[in-house]
Design a protein around this motif. Structure first.
Motif, PDB file in Angstrom:
ATOM      1  N   SER A 165      52.172  19.681 -45.146  1.00  0.00           N
ATOM      2  CA  SER A 165      53.308  18.918 -45.670  1.00  0.00           C
ATOM      3  C   SER A 165      52.883  18.464 -47.059  1.00  0.00           C
ATOM      4  O   SER A 165      52.640  17.292 -47.305  1.00  0.00           O
ATOM      5  CB  SER A 165      53.628  17.737 -44.742  1.00  0.00           C
ATOM      6  N   ASP A 168      56.453  16.267 -51.996  1.00  0.00           N
ATOM      7  CA  ASP A 168      57.870  15.937 -52.099  1.00  0.00           C
ATOM      8  C   ASP A 168      58.391  16.640 -53.350  1.00  0.00           C
ATOM      9  O   ASP A 168      57.832  16.489 -54.440  1.00  0.00           O
ATOM     10  CB  ASP A 168      58.049  14.423 -52.221  1.00  0.00           C
ATOM     11  N   SER A 193      56.652  22.222 -48.852  1.00  0.00           N
ATOM     12  CA  SER A 193      57.102  20.854 -49.086  1.00  0.00           C
ATOM     13  C   SER A 193      57.320  20.117 -47.765  1.00  0.00           C
ATOM     14  O   SER A 193      57.360  20.731 -46.691  1.00  0.00           O
ATOM     15  CB  SER A 193      58.417  20.864 -49.868  1.00  0.00           C
ATOM     16  N   ASN A 194      57.502  18.808 -47.872  1.00  0.00           N
ATOM     17  CA  ASN A 194      57.814  18.009 -46.675  1.00  0.00           C
ATOM     18  C   ASN A 194      59.034  18.563 -45.957  1.00  0.00           C
ATOM     19  O   ASN A 194      59.041  18.722 -44.728  1.00  0.00           O
ATOM     20  CB  ASN A 194      58.094  16.556 -47.069  1.00  0.00           C
ATOM     21  N   GLU A 195      60.098  18.832 -46.717  1.00  0.00           N
ATOM     22  CA  GLU A 195      61.355  19.259 -46.119  1.00  0.00           C
ATOM     23  C   GLU A 195      61.228  20.627 -45.451  1.00  0.00           C
ATOM     24  O   GLU A 195      61.699  20.821 -44.321  1.00  0.00           O
ATOM     25  CB  GLU A 195      62.456  19.287 -47.186  1.00  0.00           C
ATOM     26  N   ASN A 222      52.931  13.309 -53.331  1.00  0.00           N
ATOM     27  CA  ASN A 222      53.344  12.974 -51.978  1.00  0.00           C
ATOM     28  C   ASN A 222      52.739  11.634 -51.586  1.00  0.00           C
ATOM     29  O   ASN A 222      51.836  11.122 -52.252  1.00  0.00           O
ATOM     30  CB  ASN A 222      52.907  14.058 -50.987  1.00  0.00           C
ATOM     31  N   LEU A 226      56.076   8.754 -47.004  1.00  0.00           N
ATOM     32  CA  LEU A 226      57.196   9.618 -47.389  1.00  0.00           C
ATOM     33  C   LEU A 226      57.183  10.910 -46.583  1.00  0.00           C
ATOM     34  O   LEU A 226      58.227  11.369 -46.103  1.00  0.00           O
ATOM     35  CB  LEU A 226      57.105   9.929 -48.889  1.00  0.00           C
ATOM     36  N   ALA A 227      56.008  11.507 -46.422  1.00  0.00           N
ATOM     37  CA  ALA A 227      55.910  12.741 -45.638  1.00  0.00           C
ATOM     38  C   ALA A 227      56.347  12.498 -44.205  1.00  0.00           C
ATOM     39  O   ALA A 227      57.132  13.268 -43.632  1.00  0.00           O
ATOM     40  CB  ALA A 227      54.479  13.273 -45.681  1.00  0.00           C
ATOM     41  N   SER A 230      60.171  11.923 -44.070  1.00  0.00           N
ATOM     42  CA  SER A 230      60.929  13.154 -44.314  1.00  0.00           C
ATOM     43  C   SER A 230      60.903  14.068 -43.101  1.00  0.00           C
ATOM     44  O   SER A 230      61.933  14.609 -42.682  1.00  0.00           O
ATOM     45  CB  SER A 230      60.357  13.893 -45.529  1.00  0.00           C
ATOM     46  N   GLN A 233      62.882  12.443 -40.096  1.00  0.00           N
ATOM     47  CA  GLN A 233      64.339  12.508 -40.259  1.00  0.00           C
ATOM     48  C   GLN A 233      64.866  13.906 -39.994  1.00  0.00           C
ATOM     49  O   GLN A 233      65.899  14.070 -39.329  1.00  0.00           O
ATOM     50  CB  GLN A 233      64.724  12.045 -41.669  1.00  0.00           C
ATOM     51  N   THR A 234      64.171  14.906 -40.503  1.00  0.00           N
ATOM     52  CA  THR A 234      64.620  16.284 -40.287  1.00  0.00           C
ATOM     53  C   THR A 234      64.512  16.673 -38.820  1.00  0.00           C
ATOM     54  O   THR A 234      65.431  17.298 -38.258  1.00  0.00           O
ATOM     55  CB  THR A 234      63.806  17.257 -41.155  1.00  0.00           C
TER      56      THR A 234
END
Length: 262
Positions: A165, A168, A193-195, A222, A226-227, A230, A233-234
């Motif tokens: 991950s 960002d 990326s994280n996403e 990053n 935050l990682a 993210s 949430q996903t």
């Protein structure tokens, strides 16, 4: 099967895995002295390590390999192109300690089966590993620009993941790196990326108790919180609620994670 992420990040990467019979490292991207210290921090020693599996030849994955190989006479496993790329980077390693672990193959050590698989990164022939013991499965995948369906097939349904991950996207785009470096990181042979990591994870996590270790986080692009946010949430948008059967864990460049049982 037990494991600890000894270090994870652009300054060095290494993972320790053990069974009742054997103990191994995946990469040794810290100095030999720091590798010894990290192992001591989890109550282990290089004297018990039966081999080191190399993923690719970048310095943050092989920095300590040469010294450790010579000091402890430990076998080193890598594919042919990675061995060629490591020439001149790790010093002399005796022929008797140089072993070839080919891409998309497996090796067995007692009850432990280790499977290699290709990733997409700007190295000679990068590959990562899945560890199987009985019905338990640990997947390690970092240093890849994307996660293909073939990669997902290898890691699907693991009980624990060490999963990249790295950055960002907004932080990277707005950050201080030269555009050439940003382009490399964002490319198909860069880092996930994280996403993108979260989307890939949502497709390989099974409905069971699962540990996910977010790894290889960029120091500049990053943050752990935050990682974690993210990815959480996903996953939750895909119907996977973290904190129930899926548990997210941080990794660190300077201190190992707790030694846990898969």
């Amino acid at each position: 099967m037990r494991f600890s992420v000894l270090a994870s990040g652009s300054t060095g990467n290494s993972i320790y895995i053990e069974t009742e019979e054997h103990a191994f490292l995946v990469d040794a991207g810290l100095s030999a002295k720091r590798m010894e210290q990290q192992l001591e921090n989890i109550g282990r020693s290089m004297t018990n390590v039966d081999g080191i599996f190399v993923t690719h030849e970048h310095s943050d994955h092989i920095k300590g390999i040469g010294v450790l190989a010579r000091r402890y006479k430990v076998p080193i496993y890598a594919n042919e192109k990675t061995w060629l790329a490591m020439n001149g980077l790790v010093g002399e390693i005796p022929t008797g300690q140089r072993f070839h672990f080919n891409m998309e193959t497996s090796m067995s050590f007692g009850s432990l089966d280790i499977q290699s698989f290709a990733v997409s990164h700007d190295a000679a022939d990068p590959m990562f590993y899945v560890f199987h013991e009985n019905d338990r499965k640990l997947a390690i995948i970092t240093d890849t620009g994307y996660v293909s369906d073939r990669m997902k097939g290898h890691i699907q349904g693991s009980d624990a993941f060490v999963f990249e991950s790295n950055h960002d996207v907004s932080m990277l785009q707005m950050g201080r790196y030269p555009w050439s470096v940003k382009r490399r990181i964002l490319s198909d042979v860069g880092h996930v990326s994280n996403e993108d990591a979260a989307v890939a994870m949502s497709e390989v996590v099974a409905q069971k108790e699962t540990r996910i270790y977010l790894s290889h986080l960029s120091k500049d692009n990053n943050m752990k919180d935050l990682a974690r946010m993210s990815v959480s949430q996903t996953l939750e948008s895909c119907g996977i609620r973290t904190g129930e059967f899926v548990h997210l864990h941080d990794t660190d460049a300077d201190k190992p994670t707790e030694l846990v049982t898969v």
